[in-house]
Design an enzyme around this catalytic site. Structure first.
Site, PDB file in Angstrom:
ATOM      1  N   PHE A 190       0.814  -1.221   0.000  1.00 13.06           N
ATOM      2  CA  PHE A 190       0.000   0.000   0.000  1.00 13.06           C
ATOM      3  C   PHE A 190       0.846   1.270   0.000  1.00 13.06           C
ATOM      4  O   PHE A 190       0.320   2.346   0.265  1.00 13.06           O
ATOM      5  CB  PHE A 190      -0.942  -0.007   1.211  1.00 13.06           C
ATOM      6  N   LEU A 191       2.156   1.149  -0.249  1.00 16.61           N
ATOM      7  CA  LEU A 191       2.998   2.349  -0.199  1.00 16.61           C
ATOM      8  C   LEU A 191       2.563   3.372  -1.243  1.00 16.61           C
ATOM      9  O   LEU A 191       2.022   3.019  -2.288  1.00 16.61           O
ATOM     10  CB  LEU A 191       4.469   1.983  -0.381  1.00 16.61           C
ATOM     11  N   PHE A 244      -7.984  13.104  -0.445  1.00 17.54           N
ATOM     12  CA  PHE A 244      -8.391  12.617  -1.773  1.00 17.54           C
ATOM     13  C   PHE A 244      -9.645  13.301  -2.314  1.00 17.54           C
ATOM     14  O   PHE A 244     -10.356  12.721  -3.120  1.00 17.54           O
ATOM     15  CB  PHE A 244      -8.548  11.088  -1.773  1.00 17.54           C
ATOM     16  N   ILE A 245      -9.924  14.535  -1.860  1.00 20.59           N
ATOM     17  CA  ILE A 245     -11.036  15.276  -2.478  1.00 20.59           C
ATOM     18  C   ILE A 245     -10.534  16.607  -3.060  1.00 20.59           C
ATOM     19  O   ILE A 245     -11.283  17.571  -3.125  1.00 20.59           O
ATOM     20  CB  ILE A 245     -12.225  15.491  -1.500  1.00 20.59           C
ATOM     21  N   GLY A 272      -8.494  18.388  -9.438  1.00 17.91           N
ATOM     22  CA  GLY A 272      -7.222  18.542 -10.158  1.00 17.91           C
ATOM     23  C   GLY A 272      -7.376  18.122 -11.599  1.00 17.91           C
ATOM     24  O   GLY A 272      -8.489  18.075 -12.146  1.00 17.91           O
ATOM     25  N   CYS A 301      -0.498   2.915 -10.648  1.00 19.49           N
ATOM     26  CA  CYS A 301      -1.460   2.064  -9.932  1.00 19.49           C
ATOM     27  C   CYS A 301      -2.931   2.365 -10.212  1.00 19.49           C
ATOM     28  O   CYS A 301      -3.638   1.512 -10.724  1.00 19.49           O
ATOM     29  CB  CYS A 301      -1.183   2.132  -8.439  1.00 19.49           C
ATOM     30  N   LYS A 346      -4.330   1.641 -13.839  1.00 14.88           N
ATOM     31  CA  LYS A 346      -4.320   0.220 -14.242  1.00 14.88           C
ATOM     32  C   LYS A 346      -5.192  -0.627 -13.315  1.00 14.88           C
ATOM     33  O   LYS A 346      -5.848  -1.564 -13.758  1.00 14.88           O
ATOM     34  CB  LYS A 346      -2.884  -0.297 -14.342  1.00 14.88           C
ATOM     35  N   ARG A 362       4.524   7.843 -15.324  1.00 17.01           N
ATOM     36  CA  ARG A 362       3.538   6.933 -15.911  1.00 17.01           C
ATOM     37  C   ARG A 362       2.128   7.518 -15.772  1.00 17.01           C
ATOM     38  O   ARG A 362       1.715   7.892 -14.692  1.00 17.01           O
ATOM     39  CB  ARG A 362       3.618   5.548 -15.259  1.00 17.01           C
TER      40      ARG A 362
HETATM   41  N1  LIG Z   1       4.576   1.649  -7.700  1.00 20.63           N
HETATM   42  C1  LIG Z   1       3.736   1.682  -6.697  1.00 20.63           C
HETATM   43  O1  LIG Z   1       3.513   2.727  -6.074  1.00 20.63           O
HETATM   44  C2  LIG Z   1       3.031   0.433  -6.250  1.00 20.63           C
HETATM   45  C3  LIG Z   1       2.380   0.434  -5.004  1.00 20.63           C
HETATM   46  C4  LIG Z   1       1.734  -0.720  -4.591  1.00 20.63           C
HETATM   47  C5  LIG Z   1       1.714  -1.835  -5.412  1.00 20.63           C
HETATM   48  N2  LIG Z   1       2.325  -1.794  -6.630  1.00 20.63           N
HETATM   49  C6  LIG Z   1       2.310  -3.016  -7.444  1.00 20.63           C
HETATM   50  O2  LIG Z   1       3.558  -3.680  -7.298  1.00 20.63           O
HETATM   51  C7  LIG Z   1       3.939  -4.317  -8.533  1.00 20.63           C
HETATM   52  C8  LIG Z   1       5.293  -3.788  -8.965  1.00 20.63           C
HETATM   53  O3  LIG Z   1       5.146  -2.407  -9.245  1.00 20.63           O
HETATM   54  P1  LIG Z   1       6.408  -1.449  -9.444  1.00 20.63           P
HETATM   55  O4  LIG Z   1       5.871  -0.067  -9.589  1.00 20.63           O
HETATM   56  O5  LIG Z   1       7.406  -1.756  -8.427  1.00 20.63           O
HETATM   57  O6  LIG Z   1       6.932  -1.979 -10.879  1.00 20.63           O
HETATM   58  P2  LIG Z   1       8.277  -1.591 -11.633  1.00 20.63           P
HETATM   59  O7  LIG Z   1       7.954  -1.637 -13.082  1.00 20.63           O
HETATM   60  O8  LIG Z   1       8.852  -0.343 -11.061  1.00 20.63           O
HETATM   61  O9  LIG Z   1       9.279  -2.782 -11.255  1.00 20.63           O
HETATM   62  C9  LIG Z   1       9.106  -4.108 -11.673  1.00 20.63           C
HETATM   63  C10 LIG Z   1      10.491  -4.729 -11.839  1.00 20.63           C
HETATM   64  O10 LIG Z   1      10.360  -6.143 -12.052  1.00 20.63           O
HETATM   65  C11 LIG Z   1      11.423  -6.534 -12.927  1.00 20.63           C
HETATM   66  N3  LIG Z   1      11.140  -7.862 -13.484  1.00 20.63           N
HETATM   67  C12 LIG Z   1      10.246  -8.248 -14.415  1.00 20.63           C
HETATM   68  N4  LIG Z   1      10.319  -9.585 -14.624  1.00 20.63           N
HETATM   69  C13 LIG Z   1      11.273 -10.058 -13.793  1.00 20.63           C
HETATM   70  C14 LIG Z   1      11.806 -11.347 -13.528  1.00 20.63           C
HETATM   71  N5  LIG Z   1      11.367 -12.438 -14.189  1.00 20.63           N
HETATM   72  N6  LIG Z   1      12.782 -11.474 -12.603  1.00 20.63           N
HETATM   73  C15 LIG Z   1      13.254 -10.397 -11.946  1.00 20.63           C
HETATM   74  N7  LIG Z   1      12.782  -9.139 -12.160  1.00 20.63           N
HETATM   75  C16 LIG Z   1      11.809  -8.981 -13.061  1.00 20.63           C
HETATM   76  C17 LIG Z   1      11.484  -5.402 -13.931  1.00 20.63           C
HETATM   77  O11 LIG Z   1      12.717  -5.375 -14.622  1.00 20.63           O
HETATM   78  C18 LIG Z   1      11.284  -4.174 -13.010  1.00 20.63           C
HETATM   79  O12 LIG Z   1      12.531  -3.668 -12.560  1.00 20.63           O
HETATM   80  C19 LIG Z   1       2.803  -4.038  -9.503  1.00 20.63           C
HETATM   81  O13 LIG Z   1       1.879  -5.096  -9.461  1.00 20.63           O
HETATM   82  C20 LIG Z   1       2.160  -2.770  -8.938  1.00 20.63           C
HETATM   83  O14 LIG Z   1       0.808  -2.655  -9.283  1.00 20.63           O
HETATM   84  C21 LIG Z   1       2.997  -0.694  -7.055  1.00 20.63           C
END
Ligand SMILES: NC(=O)c1ccc[n+]([C@@H]2O[C@H](COP(=O)([O-])OP(=O)(O)OC[C@H]3O[C@@H](n4cnc5c(N)ncnc54)[C@H](O)[C@@H]3O)[C@@H](O)[C@H]2O)c1
Length: 445
Positions: A155-156, A255-256, A259, A266, A269, A334
């Site tokens: 949840f970060l 969140f209200i 903007g 996140c 998607k 993104r």
């Molecule tokens: N970014 C956020 O704020 C956030 C917060 C909560 C949850 N999430 C979720 O967490 C997940 C990751 O998000 P993110 O933003 O960290 O993604 P990201 O794209 O920043 O990082 C994903 C990493 O996984 C690596 N990767 C892909 N296939 C791999 C493999 N087979 N072995 C090793 N590494 C591999 C990629 O090279 C990439 O560096 C997603 O499902 C996202 O929805 C993201």
């Protein structure tokens, strides 16, 4: 404990760094060799306040390391975190290719009882798919090693990720296994000291909790954006309305803020994925479809205001965009609203001067080369204002909160501000001689 984190992006790197900070031995794995080589040299792939010092210290102390080899990381390790991306497929569904690939890889390296923790955001039922994939791989190997799959959604918030991880509001752990439950409790104990923040549930409940949380937050944003449009048409100041409704504790202030739409990796998607999850079980989540639609329209609001003010042909005009990241505190571009706005301005013939305190490098990578021909990346916010027809605020970085309006006026061709985050006081701007356009407050002075 010895931990392996697979996927060293926003979530994987923050998770690995924060667990190492608590004295665990963590290896972060990624297939992106350049990213791993840079991390080994102390160069982080993302901007996140407080992260760099935790990473550098723990690498130095031997608690944190980076590799492209899962085989190497897996030696003597019994806890594997999956933190790879789950990008939207063409139909909006979460693409599980990376998650299942990693499940297969984990199945091929585990040596003993292991806990496989899914931290990526994944549809309901994914833990079962990961379980089946690992089992299948073990069958191919001809071994019957025990393992459990746990759902532990993250949840970060980007921009406050380290703090959120170290001081979480709640820790969701989905599992039916007592053995895994006990291990997860021990692992998260340092983050749950002042009160018990761990909520145990089954894997499907945990998977759904993550989507429901993001969908709720996105809904609040789109709701307020819709109210802002009504306010504008009715000659009502949405900022008064925001304060008026936020004071009700059932609604709250967070969140209200009206903007120019939510972005990032996140909300867009995850809302799309939840709509698809609903459709797949024969239900159309109409509210969520509309949340997403409102957001797409909202990203065009500022561009439409500019075209309305200056006409459809912006040839010969120059606009300043303050803020490129999808929100302050991050360099993540993104789905950022700035992308939509810049495309609108460039397509209408304008030149665009941009400034963002941290996202300029990322912007150069993500904005198409053809568009960049019309973009000037300025060294500071005021240099970006040179001869501008208007200044457009897109990301509410602190540096933009109280600008020197006199200095702005001395640099700009026309004294016009489009405030995409309602940061400024229209009366103060009127006094300074500016024309002001906000979200839901079209008060042309
Ligand atoms: N970014 C956020 O704020 C956030 C917060 C909560 C949850 N999430 C979720 O967490 C997940 C990751 O998000 P993110 O933003 O960290 O993604 P990201 O794209 O920043 O990082 C994903 C990493 O996984 C690596 N990767 C892909 N296939 C791999 C493999 N087979 N072995 C090793 N590494 C591999 C990629 O090279 C990439 O560096 C997603 O499902 C996202 O929805 C993201």
């Amino acid at each position: 404990m010895k931990l392996t984190i697979i996927g060293t992006g926003y979530v994987g790197l923050v998770t690995g760094a924060c667990f190492s900070e608590m004295g665990n031995y963590v290896t972060c794995v990624d297939i992106d060799r350049e990213k791993i080589d840079n991390l080994k040299k102390g160069i982080l792939p993302i901007y996140e306040p407080g992260l760099e010092s935790i990473v550098l210290n723990n690498c130095k102390e031997g608690f944190l390391e980076f590799t492209t080899s899962l085989n190497r990381a897996a030696k003597g390790c019994h806890v594997f975190f999956i933190a790879v991306g789950t990008p939207p497929g063409e139909d909006g569904s979460a693409d599980l290719t990376y998650v299942l690939e990693v499940a297969q890889q984990i199945g091929s390296v585990i040596e003993d009882y292991s806990v496989i923790v899914d931290k990526s955001t994944v549809p309901v039922g994914t833990a079962d798919k990961v379980n089946a994939q690992v089992r299948k791989t073990l069958e191919v190997r001809g071994t019957a090693i025990e393992f459990d799959v746990v759902s532990n959604p993250e949840f970060l918030k980007e921009g406050a990720a380290v703090n959120d991880f170290l001081k979480p509001d709640r820790i969701i752990i989905g599992t039916d296994s007592n053995r895994a439950r006990n291990l997860m409790r021990r692992l998260y104990a340092p983050f749950s000291k002042n009160r018990d923040k761990i909520l145990f549930m089954n894997t499907k409940d945990a998977e759904m909790t993550k989507y429901a949380a993001n969908a709720m937050l996105a809904t609040k944003i789109s709701f307020m954006n819709e109210i802002s449009i009504l306010c504008e048409r009715l000659g009502v100041d949405v900022e008064s309305v925001r304060k008026g409704i936020g004071s009700d504790p059932r609604i709250g202030y967070s969140f209200i803020y009206p903007g120019c739409g939510y972005g990032g990796s996140c909300f867009p998607k995850d809302v799309k994925a939840l709509v698809k999850i609903g459709r797949d079980v024969g239900f159309t989540p109409r509210l969520l479809e509309t949340v997403e639609e409102r957001n797409t329209l909202q990203k065009q609001v500022l561009g439409d205001k500019v075209l309305h003010r200056f006409g459809q042909d912006l040839t010969g005009r120059t606009f300043t965009v303050w803020g490129l990241a999808f929100k302050p505190g991050t360099d993540d571009m993104r789905e950022a609203s700035s992308r939509v706005l810049i495309t609108t301005l460039v397509n209408a013939g304008a030149r665009v001067n941009v400034y963002d305190p941290v996202a300029m490098k990322q912007a150069r990578k993500e904005i198409p080369a053809q568009e960049q021909e019309k973009i000037h990346f300025a060294q500071d916010p005021y240099l970006a204002l040179d001869n501008a027809d208007a200044c457009l605020l897109l990301t509410e970085w602190k540096i933009f909160r109280q600008p020197d309006f006199k200095k702005m006026a001395s640099l700009m061709k026309h004294w016009i501000i489009f405030d995409g985050r309602n940061q400024y006081d229209p009366d103060e701007l009127k006094e300074a001689g500016f024309e002001y356009h906000g979200i839901g407050r079209e008060l042309v002075c």
